[in-house]
Motif scaffolding. Structure first.
Motif, PDB file in Angstrom:
ATOM      1  N   LEU A   1     -40.991  -1.954  22.478  1.00 40.43           N
ATOM      2  CA  LEU A   1     -40.994  -2.781  23.696  1.00 40.43           C
ATOM      3  C   LEU A   1     -42.392  -3.379  23.852  1.00 40.43           C
ATOM      4  N   TRP A   2     -42.485  -4.724  23.801  1.00 42.51           N
ATOM      5  CA  TRP A   2     -43.796  -5.351  23.788  1.00 42.51           C
ATOM      6  C   TRP A   2     -44.238  -5.837  25.159  1.00 42.51           C
ATOM      7  N   GLU A   3     -43.294  -6.292  25.959  1.00 40.62           N
ATOM      8  CA  GLU A   3     -43.642  -6.819  27.271  1.00 40.62           C
ATOM      9  C   GLU A   3     -42.426  -6.709  28.193  1.00 40.62           C
ATOM     10  N   PRO A   4     -42.649  -6.538  29.509  1.00 41.98           N
ATOM     11  CA  PRO A   4     -41.515  -6.388  30.435  1.00 41.98           C
ATOM     12  C   PRO A   4     -40.803  -7.717  30.673  1.00 41.98           C
ATOM     13  N   ILE A   5     -39.564  -7.813  30.218  1.00 43.84           N
ATOM     14  CA  ILE A   5     -38.753  -9.012  30.442  1.00 43.84           C
ATOM     15  C   ILE A   5     -37.625  -8.642  31.398  1.00 43.84           C
ATOM     16  N   LYS A   6     -37.582  -9.317  32.532  1.00 41.22           N
ATOM     17  CA  LYS A   6     -36.653  -8.967  33.600  1.00 41.22           C
ATOM     18  C   LYS A   6     -35.196  -8.995  33.125  1.00 41.22           C
ATOM     19  N   GLU A   7     -34.857  -9.956  32.269  1.00 41.38           N
ATOM     20  CA  GLU A   7     -33.473 -10.096  31.813  1.00 41.38           C
ATOM     21  C   GLU A   7     -33.023  -8.922  30.935  1.00 41.38           C
ATOM     22  N   ASP A   8     -33.967  -8.216  30.317  1.00 39.30           N
ATOM     23  CA  ASP A   8     -33.625  -7.096  29.424  1.00 39.30           C
ATOM     24  C   ASP A   8     -33.518  -5.759  30.160  1.00 39.30           C
ATOM     25  N   LEU A   9     -33.897  -5.721  31.446  1.00 37.50           N
ATOM     26  CA  LEU A   9     -33.880  -4.469  32.206  1.00 37.50           C
ATOM     27  C   LEU A   9     -32.448  -4.065  32.536  1.00 37.50           C
ATOM     28  N   ILE A  10     -32.069  -2.834  32.157  1.00 39.34           N
ATOM     29  CA  ILE A  10     -30.712  -2.330  32.431  1.00 39.34           C
ATOM     30  C   ILE A  10     -30.619  -1.750  33.830  1.00 39.34           C
ATOM     31  N   ASP A  11     -31.587  -0.915  34.215  1.00 38.91           N
ATOM     32  CA  ASP A  11     -31.547  -0.293  35.545  1.00 38.91           C
ATOM     33  C   ASP A  11     -32.907   0.281  35.883  1.00 38.91           C
ATOM     34  N   SER A  12     -33.095   0.574  37.181  1.00 36.63           N
ATOM     35  CA  SER A  12     -34.338   1.155  37.669  1.00 36.63           C
ATOM     36  C   SER A  12     -34.039   1.941  38.941  1.00 36.63           C
ATOM     37  N   PRO A  13     -34.783   3.035  39.231  1.00 39.16           N
ATOM     38  CA  PRO A  13     -34.535   3.791  40.463  1.00 39.16           C
ATOM     39  C   PRO A  13     -34.786   2.979  41.726  1.00 39.16           C
ATOM     40  N   HIS A  14     -35.598   1.923  41.632  1.00 37.29           N
ATOM     41  CA  HIS A  14     -35.930   1.110  42.804  1.00 37.29           C
ATOM     42  C   HIS A  14     -35.479  -0.322  42.578  1.00 37.29           C
ATOM     43  N   GLN A  15     -34.878  -0.910  43.598  1.00 41.16           N
ATOM     44  CA  GLN A  15     -34.436  -2.291  43.519  1.00 41.16           C
ATOM     45  C   GLN A  15     -35.598  -3.225  43.876  1.00 41.16           C
ATOM     46  N   GLU A  16     -35.528  -4.453  43.395  1.00 46.32           N
ATOM     47  CA  GLU A  16     -36.590  -5.422  43.648  1.00 46.32           C
ATOM     48  C   GLU A  16     -36.689  -5.714  45.142  1.00 46.32           C
ATOM     49  N   GLY A  17     -37.912  -5.658  45.674  1.00 44.22           N
ATOM     50  CA  GLY A  17     -38.153  -5.925  47.087  1.00 44.22           C
ATOM     51  C   GLY A  17     -38.017  -4.701  47.977  1.00 44.22           C
ATOM     52  N   GLU A  18     -37.556  -3.591  47.424  1.00 43.85           N
ATOM     53  CA  GLU A  18     -37.368  -2.372  48.212  1.00 43.85           C
ATOM     54  C   GLU A  18     -38.708  -1.691  48.472  1.00 43.85           C
ATOM     55  N   ASP A  19     -38.898  -1.151  49.679  1.00 44.46           N
ATOM     56  CA  ASP A  19     -40.116  -0.407  50.000  1.00 44.46           C
ATOM     57  C   ASP A  19     -40.113   0.918  49.256  1.00 44.46           C
ATOM     58  N   VAL A  20     -41.210   1.221  48.580  1.00 43.97           N
ATOM     59  CA  VAL A  20     -41.314   2.447  47.782  1.00 43.97           C
ATOM     60  C   VAL A  20     -42.284   3.402  48.462  1.00 43.97           C
ATOM     61  N   LEU A  21     -41.800   4.615  48.747  1.00 42.84           N
ATOM     62  CA  LEU A  21     -42.626   5.631  49.390  1.00 42.84           C
ATOM     63  C   LEU A  21     -43.183   6.591  48.342  1.00 42.84           C
ATOM     64  N   PRO A  22     -44.358   7.196  48.603  1.00 44.83           N
ATOM     65  CA  PRO A  22     -44.901   8.178  47.668  1.00 44.83           C
ATOM     66  C   PRO A  22     -43.924   9.334  47.471  1.00 44.83           C
ATOM     67  N   ALA A  23     -43.754   9.805  46.241  1.00 45.28           N
ATOM     68  CA  ALA A  23     -42.805  10.891  45.940  1.00 45.28           C
ATOM     69  C   ALA A  23     -43.305  11.695  44.752  1.00 45.28           C
ATOM     70  N   ARG A  24     -42.884  12.965  44.712  1.00 43.72           N
ATOM     71  CA  ARG A  24     -43.238  13.829  43.589  1.00 43.72           C
ATOM     72  C   ARG A  24     -42.223  13.694  42.464  1.00 43.72           C
ATOM     73  N   GLU A  25     -41.008  13.261  42.828  1.00 44.02           N
ATOM     74  CA  GLU A  25     -39.952  13.190  41.819  1.00 44.02           C
ATOM     75  C   GLU A  25     -38.978  12.073  42.170  1.00 44.02           C
ATOM     76  N   ILE A  26     -38.513  11.367  41.175  1.00 45.81           N
ATOM     77  CA  ILE A  26     -37.467  10.365  41.351  1.00 45.81           C
ATOM     78  C   ILE A  26     -36.354  10.632  40.336  1.00 45.81           C
ATOM     79  N   MET A  27     -35.137  10.177  40.636  1.00 49.29           N
ATOM     80  CA  MET A  27     -34.011  10.455  39.756  1.00 49.29           C
ATOM     81  C   MET A  27     -33.114   9.230  39.690  1.00 49.29           C
ATOM     82  N   LYS A  28     -32.486   9.051  38.527  1.00 49.37           N
ATOM     83  CA  LYS A  28     -31.552   7.947  38.344  1.00 49.37           C
ATOM     84  C   LYS A  28     -30.361   8.447  37.526  1.00 49.37           C
ATOM     85  N   GLN A  29     -29.161   8.317  38.085  1.00 50.54           N
ATOM     86  CA  GLN A  29     -27.936   8.661  37.367  1.00 50.54           C
ATOM     87  C   GLN A  29     -27.249   7.379  36.924  1.00 50.54           C
ATOM     88  N   MET A  30     -26.827   7.342  35.677  1.00 50.75           N
ATOM     89  CA  MET A  30     -26.186   6.139  35.150  1.00 50.75           C
ATOM     90  C   MET A  30     -25.281   6.499  33.976  1.00 50.75           C
TER      91      MET A  30
END
Length: 385
Positions: A1-30
């Motif tokens: 993976l050479w550079e972040p390309i938005k079209e190639d992203l499959i999923d992420s724990p946070h959606q674009e524009g969403e407020d992100v709070l400090p956390a010790r752990e995050i999880m994603k089920q897919m």
């Protein structure tokens, strides 16, 4: 993976524009599904902080799955960048003009030496740096990569005995690697082979009709790129960035960056313009004087044309001696219409190009004189030819 390309992203724990709070752990089920007709498929996970870390920040990556999976750490991406300039005083341009005729000025483009020391994944990216705010740049950009040609003058410093010893060592290494391969099926033999250096590299003048090369299409005025996975025995290479049109008033030249992303260290060096010089010339009726047999020593009066040949001044600076190789070459010959009519004959209603009666008409030559301020040159004063 050479550079972040938005079209190639499959999923992420946070959606674009969403407020992100400090956390010790995050999880994603897919749920991951194999594509049709594929027995295996790979995905890349990129753990990151929202701000660059100051100091060491350890983390764990824990994965649960319903089926067996394999996870391994990918090697760190290595980035090398060189910069160059398309000279506005030179025509340069693409390898082919109108996609058919060989461009004699293509060799004037900046050239870069690429050498591999290990098997590696390589992505080569060319980006334009000048004129980005202009609406019409006049030409797109592209890349060509070909095998490097060794400079014969650099080989003079290596004696024959040393070359033979190196070849013997390489053959012994290959034999040992083959023995390992026979005894251990899962071991991939690694053979260390001495690769040419930048000192033994010559500028590419043209690409032959049966020669290997890779070339991008001129699709964008801002960027061109391609990716390959090469073994260390591939190469070394010469990379030639170019514009889709020859430089004129309508085409913006300027600077560019050549970036290489690789999984192992590679060598990328821009050929020194003061040591790798190329000049594009042309013989015309006014300056095509022939060999010394057409000089005053052999012919008289207006028939003596040798003095009209083009002359170039070579100045050597610095201390000591220098190994110099002078190559006179010509691109694919393109006949103009008048010359074509002279050279064609009709046989059975078909036009065929006449072959020259002798091969002398197609021979090349050069003479080298010491510069003493003379206006007339005699064959007897020639240092070499």
């Amino acid at each position: 993976l050479w550079e972040p390309i938005k079209e190639d992203l499959i999923d992420s724990p946070h959606q674009e524009g969403e407020d992100v709070l400090p956390a010790r752990e995050i999880m994603k089920q897919m749920k991951l599904d194999l594509e049709e007709k594929k027995k295996e498929q790979s995905f890349i996970i990129v753990p990151h902080l929202f701000d660059p870390a100051v100091g060491d920040r350890p983390f764990w990556l824990r994965i649960f799955s319903s089926d067996q999976v394999e996870v391994c750490l990918l090697p760190e991406t290595i980035e090398i960048e060189e910069r160059g300039t398309w000279n506005k005083d030179l025509k340069q341009g693409p390898r082919l003009i109108d996609g058919a005729c060989e461009n004699p000025n293509w060799c004037e483009n900046p050239q870069f030496f690429l050498n591999l020391k290990n098997p590696t994944h390589v992505k080569i990216v060319l980006k334009r740096l000048t004129g980005l705010k202009k609406k019409n740049l006049g030409a797109n950009i592209g890349l060509l990569i070909a095998k490097s040609e060794n400079d014969k003058s650099a080989q003079f410093t290596t004696d024959k005995f040393t070359k033979i010893q190196k070849q013997k060592k390489q053959m012994e290494a290959i034999r040992e690697a083959m023995k390992i391969r026979k005894t251990q099926k899962h071991v991939v033999p690694f053979v260390q082979i001495d690769k040419p250096t930048i000192a033994k590299t010559a500028r590419r003048l043209r690409i032959g009709p049966k020669e290997w090369f890779l070339e991008t299409q001129y699709k964008s005025p801002f960027v061109a790129a391609f990716y390959r996975n090469w073994h260390q025995t591939a190469g070394p290479f010469i990379i030639v960035p170019s514009l889709s049109k020859q430089i004129d008033k309508e085409v913006t030249a300027g600077t560019f960056s050549l970036t290489i992303y690789s999984s192992h260290h590679v060598e990328l060096v821009k050929l020194d313009e003061s040591k790798h010089i190329v000049i594009s010339g042309e013989w015309k009726k006014s300056n095509s004087g022939g060999s010394h047999l057409h000089s005053d020593e052999f012919v008289r009066g207006s028939e003596a044309s040798w003095q009209t040949n083009p002359k170039y001044l070579l100045t050597l600076s610095g201390e000591g001696k220098a190994d110099v190789e002078i190559v006179l070459s010509r691109p694919q010959w393109k006949m103009n219409e008048s010359r074509k009519k002279e050279m064609t004959k009709t046989q059975g209603g078909k036009e065929e190009v006449k072959k020259p009666k002798t091969i002398v008409g197609s021979m090349l030559g050069m003479y080298i004189f010491e510069n003493k301020g003379q206006k007339l040159f005699k064959k007897s004063d020639c240092l070499d030819e």
